[in-house]
Design an enzyme around this catalytic site. Structure first.
Site, PDB file in Angstrom:
ATOM      1  CE  LYS A  84      -3.777  -2.422   2.355  1.00 53.33           C
ATOM      2  NZ  LYS A  84      -4.745  -2.405   3.489  1.00 53.33           N
TER       3      LYS A  84
ATOM      4  CE1 TYR B 169      -9.216  -3.295   0.423  1.00 50.80           C
ATOM      5  CE2 TYR B 169      -8.460  -1.170  -0.404  1.00 50.80           C
ATOM      6  CZ  TYR B 169      -8.218  -2.365   0.276  1.00 50.80           C
ATOM      7  OH  TYR B 169      -6.957  -2.610   0.803  1.00 50.80           O
TER       8      TYR B 169
ATOM      9  CG  ASN C  38      -3.591  -2.838   6.969  1.00 52.31           C
ATOM     10  OD1 ASN C  38      -3.418  -2.366   5.846  1.00 52.31           O
ATOM     11  ND2 ASN C  38      -4.667  -3.538   7.287  1.00 52.31           N
TER      12      ASN C  38
HETATM   13  P1  DAT Z   1      -7.806  -7.057   5.034  1.00 49.81           P
HETATM   14  O1  DAT Z   1      -6.991  -5.966   4.369  1.00 49.81           O
HETATM   15  O2  DAT Z   1      -7.060  -7.692   6.179  1.00 49.81           O
HETATM   16  O3  DAT Z   1      -8.347  -8.047   4.050  1.00 49.81           O
HETATM   17  P2  DAT Z   1     -10.493  -5.920   5.072  1.00 49.81           P
HETATM   18  O4  DAT Z   1     -10.635  -6.477   3.718  1.00 49.81           O
HETATM   19  O5  DAT Z   1     -11.533  -6.224   6.089  1.00 49.81           O
HETATM   20  O6  DAT Z   1      -9.071  -6.343   5.722  1.00 49.81           O
HETATM   21  O7  DAT Z   1     -10.373  -4.322   4.996  1.00 49.81           O
HETATM   22  C1  DAT Z   1      -9.614  -3.738   3.960  1.00 49.81           C
HETATM   23  C2  DAT Z   1      -8.798  -2.623   4.536  1.00 49.81           C
HETATM   24  O8  DAT Z   1      -9.663  -1.620   5.072  1.00 49.81           O
HETATM   25  C3  DAT Z   1      -7.887  -3.020   5.692  1.00 49.81           C
HETATM   26  O9  DAT Z   1      -6.653  -3.549   5.263  1.00 49.81           O
HETATM   27  C4  DAT Z   1      -7.708  -1.725   6.402  1.00 49.81           C
HETATM   28  C5  DAT Z   1      -9.056  -1.037   6.224  1.00 49.81           C
HETATM   29  N1  DAT Z   1      -9.907  -1.277   7.380  1.00 49.81           N
HETATM   30  C6  DAT Z   1     -10.510  -2.440   7.727  1.00 49.81           C
HETATM   31  N2  DAT Z   1     -11.193  -2.322   8.868  1.00 49.81           N
HETATM   32  C7  DAT Z   1     -11.007  -1.034   9.281  1.00 49.81           C
HETATM   33  C8  DAT Z   1     -11.430  -0.270  10.392  1.00 49.81           C
HETATM   34  N3  DAT Z   1     -12.221  -0.797  11.334  1.00 49.81           N
HETATM   35  N4  DAT Z   1     -11.036   1.027  10.464  1.00 49.81           N
HETATM   36  C9  DAT Z   1     -10.262   1.570   9.533  1.00 49.81           C
HETATM   37  N5  DAT Z   1      -9.800   0.908   8.439  1.00 49.81           N
HETATM   38  C10 DAT Z   1     -10.168  -0.368   8.323  1.00 49.81           C
END
Ligand code: DAT
Ligand code: MG
Length: 157
Positions: free
Chosen positions: A11, A51, A121
């Protein structure tokens, strides 16, 4: 399967913090085959497709703004159970819940080693074979280079 593919993306924060080489190195070291790689500054429209599953979430607008704030490194890695193993190598979505390496020469997870905040992250990894296929098509519409990975005979039986 042995030739499963996953979409891994450093990222904008991972690129800015100089972590591209470290993240690539971990996938190389594990024995995965690199089959696609490019630096791309994605548009918000493109990232909204990536997303799409998260469209209703409160953090969605800031997620898109962050992901569009600079270039990302888009990659496809292939190998045994690439999707699940890639997720394990990343660690949890919230880096605070991921273990860092226990010893100075040991790797923990990518997020556990380098990140603190869920919204910063540093690396993405596909969460299923179906989403990997969708993401690879979205980020690499030009297709993927075919070549023989000569290490494979030493990594697989
Ligand atoms: P991942 O990236 O582990 O697959 P995800 O698909 O649920 O997680 O979410 C995509 C991204 O969105 C994640 O890497 C960081 C952001 N994100 C997820 N949950 C969040 C939250 N509660 N607050 C802020 N950003 C969040
Ligand atoms: Mg996800």
């Amino acid at each position: 399967s042995v030739d499963e593919r996953t979409y891994i993306m450093v990222k904008p924060d991972g690129v800015q913090r100089g972590l591209v080489g470290n993240i690539i190195g971990r996938f190389e070291q594990r024995g995965f085959k690199l089959i696609a790689l490019k630096l791309v500054h994605a548009t918000p429209e493109h990232l909204e497709k990536h997303y799409a599953d998260l469209k209703g979430k409160a953090f969605f607008p800031s997620l898109i703004q962050y992901m569009a704030s600079g270039p990302v490194v888009a990659m496809v890695w292939q190998g045994l159970d690439a999707v699940k193993t890639g997720r394990a190598m990343l660690g949890t979505t919230n880096p605070l819940q991921s273990s860092p390496g226990q010893y100075s020469f040991a790797y923990g997870t990518i997020r556990g080693d380098f990140a603190l905040a869920v919204g910063r992250n540093i690396c993405h990894g596909s969460d299923s074979v179906e989403s990997a296929e969708k993401e690879i098509g979205l980020w690499f519409p030009e297709g993927i280079v075919q070549y023989t990975h000569d290490q494979a005979k030493w990594i697989f039986e």
